[in-house]
Design a protein around this motif. Structure first.
Motif, PDB file in Angstrom:
ATOM      1  N   VAL A  63      96.921  11.497  34.013  1.00 27.15           N
ATOM      2  CA  VAL A  63      97.464  12.772  34.510  1.00 27.15           C
ATOM      3  C   VAL A  63      98.473  12.494  35.620  1.00 27.15           C
ATOM      4  N   ALA A  64      98.144  11.556  36.504  1.00 27.44           N
ATOM      5  CA  ALA A  64      99.054  11.214  37.598  1.00 27.44           C
ATOM      6  C   ALA A  64     100.365  10.650  37.065  1.00 27.44           C
ATOM      7  N   PHE A  65     100.292   9.790  36.060  1.00 27.60           N
ATOM      8  CA  PHE A  65     101.499   9.222  35.470  1.00 27.60           C
ATOM      9  C   PHE A  65     102.363  10.314  34.844  1.00 27.60           C
ATOM     10  N   SER A  66     101.734  11.237  34.119  1.00 26.64           N
ATOM     11  CA  SER A  66     102.479  12.340  33.483  1.00 26.64           C
ATOM     12  C   SER A  66     103.143  13.237  34.523  1.00 26.64           C
ATOM     13  N   MET A  67     102.397  13.566  35.580  1.00 21.10           N
ATOM     14  CA  MET A  67     102.982  14.398  36.640  1.00 21.10           C
ATOM     15  C   MET A  67     104.126  13.657  37.333  1.00 21.10           C
ATOM     16  N   GLY A  68     103.979  12.335  37.472  1.00 18.62           N
ATOM     17  CA  GLY A  68     105.048  11.534  38.075  1.00 18.62           C
ATOM     18  C   GLY A  68     106.310  11.533  37.239  1.00 18.62           C
ATOM     19  N   LEU A  69     106.150  11.446  35.922  1.00 19.69           N
ATOM     20  CA  LEU A  69     107.328  11.513  35.046  1.00 19.69           C
ATOM     21  C   LEU A  69     108.005  12.876  35.151  1.00 19.69           C
ATOM     22  N   LEU A  70     107.209  13.937  35.223  1.00 20.80           N
ATOM     23  CA  LEU A  70     107.789  15.276  35.391  1.00 20.80           C
ATOM     24  C   LEU A  70     108.573  15.376  36.701  1.00 20.80           C
ATOM     25  N   ALA A  76     115.644  13.938  39.316  1.00 20.79           N
ATOM     26  CA  ALA A  76     116.732  13.100  38.798  1.00 20.79           C
ATOM     27  C   ALA A  76     116.764  11.763  39.529  1.00 20.79           C
ATOM     28  N   THR A  77     115.575  11.236  39.814  1.00 22.40           N
ATOM     29  CA  THR A  77     115.474   9.930  40.453  1.00 22.40           C
ATOM     30  C   THR A  77     115.290   8.873  39.376  1.00 22.40           C
ATOM     31  N   LEU A  78     115.184   7.649  39.816  1.00 25.42           N
ATOM     32  CA  LEU A  78     114.945   6.547  38.904  1.00 25.42           C
ATOM     33  C   LEU A  78     113.668   6.832  38.117  1.00 25.42           C
ATOM     34  N   LEU A  79     113.752   6.793  36.802  1.00 23.96           N
ATOM     35  CA  LEU A  79     112.599   7.134  35.970  1.00 23.96           C
ATOM     36  C   LEU A  79     111.468   6.140  36.234  1.00 23.96           C
ATOM     37  N   GLY A  80     110.375   6.652  36.702  1.00 23.55           N
ATOM     38  CA  GLY A  80     109.209   5.840  37.007  1.00 23.55           C
ATOM     39  C   GLY A  80     108.912   5.738  38.490  1.00 23.55           C
TER      40      GLY A  80
END
Length: 173
Positions: A63-70, A76-80
């Motif tokens: 869930v944290a990873f998914s929210m981070g990608l959102l 519009a920052t570096l993806l990840g």
């Protein structure tokens, strides 16, 4: 006097819909234009830490990873960038959840503060490695503001679990 004077509540199970609602509200608060101001807390990070401590089996690293990608897509920052920091933040919150739950809310906030600072430091390091510029040191005030909000966030997110299962006006509990 310690924990002997504090009331202890038996909490109802949390609804997965309420967890999703709270994460959605946190994301919406991050979407507001105050997110670029100095001192504006990261509500998603705060919510992820809260649920990582309170419900580690329901809100985990995925869930944290998914929210981070959102958040990466929104900012519009570096993806990840957010995905990495939120994942580590969630992992650390899950690691300390048993210890933190024994403390009063103010002491919980003191345990949460280094986690939030570390998440911001990871974002700053990733940004520095990508563009060669680090954010100013005032960037870390956001964590202090988020920790100041911890008692309010805890009270709000635990409120639906404190209600009585069957209301009886003759019983005080």
């Amino acid at each position: 006097m310690g924990s002997a004077s504090r009331p202890h509540y038996i909490l109802l199970p949390v609804s997965p819909l309420f967890i999703a609602f709270s994460l959605t509200c946190a994301f919406m608060l991050n979407l507001l234009p105050w997110g670029q101001w100095v001192g504006a807390p990261d509500f998603v990070a705060l919510c992820l830490v809260f649920w990582g401590i309170q419900q580690p089996r329901k809100v985990g690293i995925g869930v944290a990873f998914s929210m981070g990608l959102l958040m990466d897509v929104h900012d519009a920052t570096l993806l990840g960038e957010h995905a990495l920091s939120y994942t580590l933040l969630s992992y650390l919150a899950i690691m300390i959840h048993r210890r933190v739950l024994w403390f009063p809310v103010v002491t919980q906030a003191m345990h949460v503060f280094p986690l939030l600072v570390l998440a911001q430091a990871i974002q700053a390091v990733v940004r520095f490695m990508a563009i060669g510029r680090a954010p100013p040191w005032l960037h870390f005030i956001d964590s202090a503001v988020a920790v100041a909000l911890w008692p309010l966030i805890s009270w709000l997110l635990l409120a639906p679990q404190r209600r009585a299962i069957d209301r009886d006006h003759t019983r005080p509990i």
